[in-house]
Design a protein around this motif. Structure first.
Motif, mmCIF file in Angstrom:
data_model
loop_
_atom_site.group_PDB
_atom_site.id
_atom_site.type_symbol
_atom_site.label_atom_id
_atom_site.label_comp_id
_atom_site.label_asym_id
_atom_site.label_seq_id
_atom_site.Cartn_x
_atom_site.Cartn_y
_atom_site.Cartn_z
ATOM 1 N N GLN A 49 38.680 38.607 43.800
ATOM 2 C CA GLN A 49 37.483 39.630 42.168
ATOM 3 C C GLN A 49 38.934 40.301 41.779
ATOM 4 O O GLN A 49 38.989 41.284 40.654
ATOM 5 C CB GLN A 49 36.377 40.369 42.938
ATOM 6 C CG GLN A 49 35.865 39.264 42.732
ATOM 7 C CD GLN A 49 34.053 39.779 43.470
ATOM 8 O OE1 GLN A 49 34.595 40.656 43.972
ATOM 9 N NE2 GLN A 49 32.764 39.448 43.157
ATOM 10 N N HIS A 50 39.557 41.372 43.062
ATOM 11 C CA HIS A 50 40.824 42.449 42.144
ATOM 12 C C HIS A 50 41.936 41.523 42.025
ATOM 13 O O HIS A 50 42.564 42.629 40.811
ATOM 14 C CB HIS A 50 41.202 42.795 43.306
ATOM 15 C CG HIS A 50 42.162 44.249 43.700
ATOM 16 N ND1 HIS A 50 41.228 45.394 43.271
ATOM 17 C CD2 HIS A 50 43.569 44.155 43.776
ATOM 18 C CE1 HIS A 50 42.411 46.461 42.923
ATOM 19 N NE2 HIS A 50 43.509 45.320 43.684
ATOM 20 N N GLN A 51 42.036 40.681 41.860
ATOM 21 C CA GLN A 51 42.740 40.220 41.053
ATOM 22 C C GLN A 51 42.581 39.328 39.133
ATOM 23 O O GLN A 51 43.921 38.866 39.042
ATOM 24 C CB GLN A 51 43.723 38.505 41.798
ATOM 25 C CG GLN A 51 44.207 38.693 43.255
ATOM 26 C CD GLN A 51 45.073 37.638 43.690
ATOM 27 O OE1 GLN A 51 44.862 36.836 43.374
ATOM 28 N NE2 GLN A 51 44.884 38.294 45.541
ATOM 29 N N GLY A 52 41.289 39.707 40.112
ATOM 30 C CA GLY A 52 41.393 39.254 38.533
ATOM 31 C C GLY A 52 40.018 38.050 37.891
ATOM 32 O O GLY A 52 39.518 37.314 36.592
ATOM 33 N N VAL A 53 40.162 37.294 38.935
ATOM 34 C CA VAL A 53 39.694 36.285 38.569
ATOM 35 C C VAL A 53 37.692 36.160 38.789
ATOM 36 O O VAL A 53 36.892 36.987 39.458
ATOM 37 C CB VAL A 53 39.630 35.568 40.221
ATOM 38 C CG1 VAL A 53 38.500 34.296 40.184
ATOM 39 C CG2 VAL A 53 40.271 34.532 40.632
ATOM 40 N N PRO A 54 37.091 36.015 37.734
ATOM 41 C CA PRO A 54 35.707 36.310 37.199
ATOM 42 C C PRO A 54 34.155 36.069 38.016
ATOM 43 O O PRO A 54 33.649 35.446 38.020
ATOM 44 C CB PRO A 54 35.724 36.065 35.903
ATOM 45 C CG PRO A 54 36.171 34.523 35.526
ATOM 46 C CD PRO A 54 38.152 35.226 36.805
ATOM 47 N N ILE A 55 34.179 35.946 39.540
ATOM 48 C CA ILE A 55 33.649 35.202 40.514
ATOM 49 C C ILE A 55 32.619 36.978 40.706
ATOM 50 O O ILE A 55 32.971 37.789 40.740
ATOM 51 C CB ILE A 55 34.535 35.680 41.930
ATOM 52 C CG1 ILE A 55 35.581 34.640 41.127
ATOM 53 C CG2 ILE A 55 32.806 35.355 42.699
ATOM 54 C CD1 ILE A 55 36.119 34.871 43.017
ATOM 55 N N GLU A 56 31.337 36.363 39.441
ATOM 56 C CA GLU A 56 30.581 37.659 39.952
ATOM 57 C C GLU A 56 29.314 36.826 41.057
ATOM 58 O O GLU A 56 29.396 35.395 41.018
ATOM 59 C CB GLU A 56 29.405 36.394 38.456
ATOM 60 C CG GLU A 56 29.685 36.480 37.372
ATOM 61 C CD GLU A 56 29.679 36.027 36.619
ATOM 62 O OE1 GLU A 56 28.863 35.496 36.591
ATOM 63 O OE2 GLU A 56 30.195 36.588 35.040
ATOM 64 N N GLY A 57 28.110 38.116 41.181
ATOM 65 C CA GLY A 57 27.540 37.375 42.677
ATOM 66 C C GLY A 57 27.827 38.511 43.561
ATOM 67 O O GLY A 57 28.408 40.078 43.452
ATOM 68 N N GLU A 58 26.766 38.190 44.846
ATOM 69 C CA GLU A 58 27.691 39.070 45.685
ATOM 70 C C GLU A 58 27.240 38.611 47.084
ATOM 71 O O GLU A 58 26.829 37.953 47.216
ATOM 72 C CB GLU A 58 26.392 41.026 45.969
ATOM 73 C CG GLU A 58 25.328 40.444 45.320
ATOM 74 C CD GLU A 58 24.405 42.059 45.378
ATOM 75 O OE1 GLU A 58 23.548 42.430 46.022
ATOM 76 O OE2 GLU A 58 23.883 41.397 43.925
ATOM 77 N N ALA A 59 27.855 39.006 48.504
ATOM 78 C CA ALA A 59 27.589 38.926 49.684
ATOM 79 C C ALA A 59 26.257 38.675 49.697
ATOM 80 O O ALA A 59 25.195 39.941 49.242
ATOM 81 C CB ALA A 59 28.095 39.877 50.720
ATOM 82 N N GLY A 60 25.292 37.997 50.483
ATOM 83 C CA GLY A 60 23.584 37.716 50.825
ATOM 84 C C GLY A 60 23.012 36.706 49.532
ATOM 85 O O GLY A 60 21.736 36.473 50.105
ATOM 86 N N VAL A 61 23.586 36.791 48.706
ATOM 87 C CA VAL A 61 23.104 36.608 47.215
ATOM 88 C C VAL A 61 23.870 35.010 47.306
ATOM 89 O O VAL A 61 22.850 34.064 47.091
ATOM 90 C CB VAL A 61 23.150 37.312 46.065
ATOM 91 C CG1 VAL A 61 22.015 36.295 44.751
ATOM 92 C CG2 VAL A 61 21.739 38.736 46.755
ATOM 93 N N GLY A 62 24.536 35.240 46.822
ATOM 94 C CA GLY A 62 25.955 33.868 46.090
ATOM 95 C C GLY A 62 26.958 34.395 45.032
ATOM 96 O O GLY A 62 27.047 35.168 44.490
ATOM 97 N N TYR A 63 27.625 33.702 45.069
ATOM 98 C CA TYR A 63 28.632 33.563 43.735
ATOM 99 C C TYR A 63 28.658 32.642 42.555
ATOM 100 O O TYR A 63 28.499 31.304 43.076
ATOM 101 C CB TYR A 63 30.212 33.515 44.798
ATOM 102 C CG TYR A 63 30.525 34.709 45.204
ATOM 103 C CD1 TYR A 63 30.790 36.517 45.181
ATOM 104 C CD2 TYR A 63 30.038 34.412 47.144
ATOM 105 C CE1 TYR A 63 30.241 37.075 46.151
ATOM 106 C CE2 TYR A 63 29.879 35.235 48.160
ATOM 107 C CZ TYR A 63 30.220 36.644 48.178
ATOM 108 O OH TYR A 63 30.541 37.562 48.457
ATOM 109 N N ARG A 64 29.364 32.889 41.139
ATOM 110 C CA ARG A 64 29.481 31.784 40.808
ATOM 111 C C ARG A 64 30.437 32.368 39.736
ATOM 112 O O ARG A 64 31.304 33.169 39.726
ATOM 113 C CB ARG A 64 28.129 31.466 39.284
ATOM 114 C CG ARG A 64 27.765 32.509 38.698
ATOM 115 C CD ARG A 64 26.854 32.577 38.084
ATOM 116 N NE ARG A 64 25.945 33.637 37.356
ATOM 117 C CZ ARG A 64 25.392 34.288 36.585
ATOM 118 N NH1 ARG A 64 24.043 32.565 36.407
ATOM 119 N NH2 ARG A 64 25.062 35.219 36.194
ATOM 120 N N LEU A 65 31.061 31.736 38.680
ATOM 121 C CA LEU A 65 32.301 31.887 38.700
ATOM 122 C C LEU A 65 32.414 31.989 36.780
ATOM 123 O O LEU A 65 31.274 31.385 36.395
ATOM 124 C CB LEU A 65 33.354 30.847 38.419
ATOM 125 C CG LEU A 65 35.110 31.168 38.067
ATOM 126 C CD1 LEU A 65 35.554 31.804 39.068
ATOM 127 C CD2 LEU A 65 35.810 29.426 37.986
#
Length: 249
Positions: A44-60
C-alpha cells in the motif's frame, strides 16, 4: 521464497478473489498473518491500491494491472491433467470449451513447458458418462446459469416415481455420479436428485430470483452447520447432504 516473489504472489492472490482474508493469504504463502499484514502495508505504501483492513479482508482496487503471467512447466502439466480428467465427466459443450481454452494456453507457452504438458502420461478414457447423461448434465448446468425452473420426472432408489418443479442451484460430482441440488417447490425445502434417476427433464420458461433461505449459499451454510453440530455432540454423521441425491423425498 524471496520476499519479492512473495509480494508478487500476494498481489496475484488478492487480485483473483473478491475478498481475501489474511488467514487465507498466510496459509497459501506459508507465512504468519503478521507477515501478511506487514507485506500488505508495504505494498500500500508503494502505491498498490489494496483496499481493506486486518481482520476483515483485502481486495484490489480498480485500475491496477500486472504484466501477463506465464505458466511454469509444472503448472502447465497440472492444467493438462485437470483438463483431461474433466473432459470425461462434463457435458459436451463444456468439454469443447475446455479443449479450446487448453489449446489457447498451450499456444502461448514456452516450447519446453508445452512439450512437458503435452507429454504428460496421465489420461482419462471417455468412460465417465454416456451420451444421455452428458446431454442431461448440459441442460441442468444451463438451467442453473440462466435461473430457469425445471420440471423433473424422477424415481428414487426404491423405484417410486414423482414429478417435481424445482429451482436448480448447482451440479455436484461424486466420483461416479452427478447430482442436482435444488429448492423443491413440492417439499418447500432443499432436495438433491441423481442425474441417472431422472426420467425426463423439461426446462421451463419461468425464471426465478434468488430469495433468502432458498439459495445455494443458504444450502451450503445449512450443511456446514449440521456437520459442525454433529461433530460437537459426537453423534452419528448427519444425514446425506441435500446435494447427494439420496434425500429426494
Amino acid at each position: 521464497m524471496r520476499r519479492a516473489d512473495r509480494l508478487f504472489q500476494l498481489v496475484q492472490l488478492i487480485r483473483g478473489r473478491r475478498l481475501t482474508t489474511a488467514a487465507f493469504l498466510a496459509q497459501r504463502l506459508e507465512v504468519s498473518e503478521r507477515t501478511v499484514y506487514r507485506d500488505v502495508a508495504d505494498l500500500q505504501h508503494q502505491g498498490v491500491p489494496i483496499e481493506g483492513e486486518a481482520g476483515v479482508g483485502y481486495r484490489l482496487g480498480a485500475g491496477f494491472e500486472l504484466p501477463p503471467l506465464m505458466f511454469t512447466q509444472d503448472e502447465a502439466s497440472a492444467l493438462m491433467a485437470a483438463a483431461r480428467l474433466a473432459q470425461s465427466w462434463v457435458d459436451p459443450a463444456l468439454a469443447r470449451d475446455i479443449e479450446t481454452g487448453l489449446g489457447k494456453i498451450l499456444s502461448v507457452l514456452p516450447p519446453a513447458a508445452r512439450v512437458s504438458a503435452e507429454a504428460l502420461a496421465l489420461y482419462a478414457p471417455a468412460m465417465g458418462l454416456d451420451d444421455t447423461l452428458r446431454t442431461r448434465l448440459q441442460t441442468l448446468r444451463e438451467a442453473v446459469q440462466s435461473h430457469n425452473k425445471l420440471r423433473l420426472s424422477y424415481h428414487d432408489v426404491s423405484g417410486d416415481a414423482s414429478e417435481r418443479t424445482v429451482r436448480p442451484l448447482g451440479c455436484f460430482y461424486w466420483g461416479k455420479v452427478w447430482t442436482l441440488s435444488t429448492w423443491c417447490e413440492l417439499r418447500n425445502d432443499f432436495r438433491g436428485f441423481r442425474l441417472d434417476r431422472m426420467d425426463t427433464i423439461e426446462m421451463l420458461p419461468e425464471r426465478f430470483r434468488d430469495e433468502p433461505g432458498k439459495t445455494l449459499a443458504d444450502l451450503l451454510r445449512q450443511v456446514k452447520a449440521e456437520t459442525a453440530h454433529g461433530k460437537a455432540i459426537k453423534q452419528k454423521p448427519p444425514a446425506s447432504p441435500p446435494w447427494s441425491g439420496s434425500n429426494a423425498g
